[in-house]
Scaffold this motif. Structure first.
Motif, mmCIF file in Angstrom:
data_model
loop_
_atom_site.group_PDB
_atom_site.id
_atom_site.type_symbol
_atom_site.label_atom_id
_atom_site.label_comp_id
_atom_site.label_asym_id
_atom_site.label_seq_id
_atom_site.Cartn_x
_atom_site.Cartn_y
_atom_site.Cartn_z
ATOM 1 N N ARG A 73 0.856 -1.184 0.000
ATOM 2 C CA ARG A 73 0.000 0.000 0.000
ATOM 3 C C ARG A 73 0.895 1.237 0.000
ATOM 4 N NH1 ARG A 73 -5.310 1.147 2.504
ATOM 5 N NH2 ARG A 73 -5.429 -1.093 2.712
ATOM 6 N N LEU A 74 0.466 2.251 -0.717
ATOM 7 C CA LEU A 74 1.216 3.503 -0.773
ATOM 8 C C LEU A 74 1.000 4.307 0.508
ATOM 9 C CD1 LEU A 74 2.888 5.590 -2.417
ATOM 10 C CD2 LEU A 74 0.712 6.506 -3.226
ATOM 11 N N ASN A 75 2.072 4.860 1.020
ATOM 12 C CA ASN A 75 2.007 5.836 2.109
ATOM 13 C C ASN A 75 2.492 7.152 1.503
ATOM 14 O OD1 ASN A 75 2.045 7.303 4.469
ATOM 15 N ND2 ASN A 75 4.038 6.529 5.096
ATOM 16 N N PRO A 76 1.592 8.031 1.110
ATOM 17 C CA PRO A 76 1.996 9.242 0.381
ATOM 18 C C PRO A 76 2.629 10.329 1.249
ATOM 19 C CG PRO A 76 -0.368 9.239 0.722
ATOM 20 C CD PRO A 76 0.147 7.922 1.248
ATOM 21 N N THR A 77 2.613 10.196 2.552
ATOM 22 C CA THR A 77 3.112 11.251 3.443
ATOM 23 C C THR A 77 4.535 11.698 3.107
ATOM 24 O OG1 THR A 77 1.646 10.465 5.175
ATOM 25 C CG2 THR A 77 3.439 11.898 5.854
ATOM 26 N N PRO A 78 5.498 10.788 2.882
ATOM 27 C CA PRO A 78 6.856 11.252 2.557
ATOM 28 C C PRO A 78 6.952 12.032 1.242
ATOM 29 C CG PRO A 78 6.916 8.980 3.304
ATOM 30 C CD PRO A 78 5.476 9.343 3.107
ATOM 31 N N LEU A 79 5.976 11.899 0.360
ATOM 32 C CA LEU A 79 6.004 12.656 -0.890
ATOM 33 C C LEU A 79 5.880 14.156 -0.644
ATOM 34 C CD1 LEU A 79 3.830 10.328 -3.141
ATOM 35 C CD2 LEU A 79 6.308 10.654 -3.242
ATOM 36 N N LYS A 80 5.433 14.545 0.540
ATOM 37 C CA LYS A 80 5.327 15.969 0.877
ATOM 38 C C LYS A 80 6.700 16.632 0.826
ATOM 39 C CE LYS A 80 3.177 19.365 3.763
ATOM 40 N NZ LYS A 80 3.840 20.419 3.051
ATOM 41 N N GLN A 81 7.749 15.877 1.176
ATOM 42 C CA GLN A 81 9.109 16.434 1.093
ATOM 43 C C GLN A 81 9.414 16.886 -0.333
ATOM 44 O OE1 GLN A 81 12.136 13.776 2.585
ATOM 45 N NE2 GLN A 81 10.706 12.927 4.064
ATOM 46 N N ILE A 82 8.988 16.097 -1.286
ATOM 47 C CA ILE A 82 9.234 16.421 -2.692
ATOM 48 C C ILE A 82 8.372 17.602 -3.110
ATOM 49 C CG2 ILE A 82 9.027 15.531 -5.051
ATOM 50 C CD1 ILE A 82 9.638 12.741 -3.636
ATOM 51 N N GLN A 83 7.131 17.587 -2.678
ATOM 52 C CA GLN A 83 6.232 18.690 -3.004
ATOM 53 C C GLN A 83 6.780 20.006 -2.444
ATOM 54 O OE1 GLN A 83 2.353 18.468 -1.205
ATOM 55 N NE2 GLN A 83 1.497 19.950 -2.625
ATOM 56 N N ASP A 84 7.276 19.973 -1.216
ATOM 57 C CA ASP A 84 7.834 21.181 -0.601
ATOM 58 C C ASP A 84 9.068 21.664 -1.358
ATOM 59 O OD1 ASP A 84 5.838 20.992 1.288
ATOM 60 O OD2 ASP A 84 7.138 20.187 2.863
ATOM 61 N N TRP A 85 9.908 20.735 -1.785
ATOM 62 C CA TRP A 85 11.114 21.088 -2.516
ATOM 63 C C TRP A 85 10.761 21.732 -3.855
ATOM 64 C CZ3 TRP A 85 13.619 19.551 -7.044
ATOM 65 C CH2 TRP A 85 14.967 19.902 -7.143
ATOM 66 N N VAL A 86 9.821 21.140 -4.565
ATOM 67 C CA VAL A 86 9.393 21.671 -5.861
ATOM 68 C C VAL A 86 8.706 23.026 -5.672
ATOM 69 C CG1 VAL A 86 7.819 21.294 -7.808
ATOM 70 C CG2 VAL A 86 9.252 19.424 -6.982
ATOM 71 N N ALA A 87 7.905 23.169 -4.630
ATOM 72 C CA ALA A 87 7.210 24.431 -4.376
ATOM 73 C C ALA A 87 8.196 25.576 -4.177
ATOM 74 C CB ALA A 87 6.296 24.302 -3.165
ATOM 75 N N TYR A 89 11.105 25.939 -5.554
ATOM 76 C CA TYR A 89 11.652 26.323 -6.851
ATOM 77 C C TYR A 89 10.599 26.832 -7.819
ATOM 78 C CZ TYR A 89 16.045 24.652 -5.174
ATOM 79 O OH TYR A 89 17.182 24.507 -4.429
ATOM 80 N N SER A 90 9.344 26.566 -7.552
ATOM 81 C CA SER A 90 8.302 27.094 -8.432
ATOM 82 C C SER A 90 8.249 28.620 -8.358
ATOM 83 C CB SER A 90 6.939 26.480 -8.095
ATOM 84 O OG SER A 90 6.468 26.940 -6.850
ATOM 85 N N SER A 94 8.031 31.091 -11.548
ATOM 86 C CA SER A 94 6.974 32.105 -11.637
ATOM 87 C C SER A 94 7.576 33.483 -11.866
ATOM 88 C CB SER A 94 6.134 32.113 -10.358
ATOM 89 O OG SER A 94 5.466 30.898 -10.217
ATOM 90 N N THR A 95 8.621 33.789 -11.134
ATOM 91 C CA THR A 95 9.287 35.086 -11.277
ATOM 92 C C THR A 95 9.879 35.226 -12.673
ATOM 93 O OG1 THR A 95 9.799 35.103 -8.921
ATOM 94 C CG2 THR A 95 11.083 36.576 -10.317
ATOM 95 N N ASN A 96 10.545 34.186 -13.152
ATOM 96 C CA ASN A 96 11.148 34.258 -14.487
ATOM 97 C C ASN A 96 10.095 34.353 -15.581
ATOM 98 O OD1 ASN A 96 13.808 34.310 -13.716
ATOM 99 N ND2 ASN A 96 14.027 32.091 -13.748
ATOM 100 N N MET A 97 9.005 33.676 -15.435
ATOM 101 C CA MET A 97 7.941 33.751 -16.436
ATOM 102 C C MET A 97 7.310 35.147 -16.435
ATOM 103 S SD MET A 97 8.169 31.143 -18.056
ATOM 104 C CE MET A 97 6.998 30.193 -18.900
ATOM 105 N N LEU A 98 7.158 35.717 -15.279
ATOM 106 C CA LEU A 98 6.631 37.078 -15.184
ATOM 107 C C LEU A 98 7.580 38.053 -15.886
ATOM 108 C CD1 LEU A 98 4.463 38.993 -14.086
ATOM 109 C CD2 LEU A 98 5.789 39.127 -11.975
#
Length: 109
Positions: A73-87, A89-90, A94-98
């Motif tokens: 079974r998947l435990n998605p909780t550790p994926l938050k680390q990746i989401q936080d890391w990507v967030a 850099y997003s 966003s700044t460069n696109m602006l």
């Protein structure tokens, strides 16, 4: 298992395309036994089992015995680390696109 006690880094665990595909399969299903997961790959049960062990060490997968089979079974909780890391850099993108948008608008004028 807490973040600090994880045996394997989540980023390392998802670095392999096979493991990312296992995560996807488990995300689409509540729980799957090893033999059902194996049919999605061109490798044997032992190889799939090794990939699942890496995901388990990172806390991304849990396993439970049901009779003679192990169900995963998947435990998605550790994926938050990746989401936080990507967030983080997003903001950069966003700044460069602006800036790019402003530059293009200036060139049009």
């Amino acid at each position: 298992m807490s973040e600090n006690n994880q045996l394997r880094d989540v980023f390392d665990a998802i670095a392999d395309p096979t493991r990312r595909r296992l995560i996807r399969l488990l995300a689409e299903s509540a729980e799957m036994p090893l033999h059902e997961l194996t049919v999605h790959f061109q490798m044997g049960r032992t190889a799939v089992s090794k990939h699942l062990a890496i995901l388990k060490d990172a806390g991304l997968v849990t396993a439970r015995k049901v009779g003679r089979e192990t169900r995963y079974r998947l435990n998605p909780t550790p994926l938050k680390q990746i989401q936080d890391w990507v967030a983080f850099y997003s903001k950069f993108w966003s700044t460069n696109m602006l800036r790019l948008n402003q530059l293009l608008e200036e060139e049009e004028e």
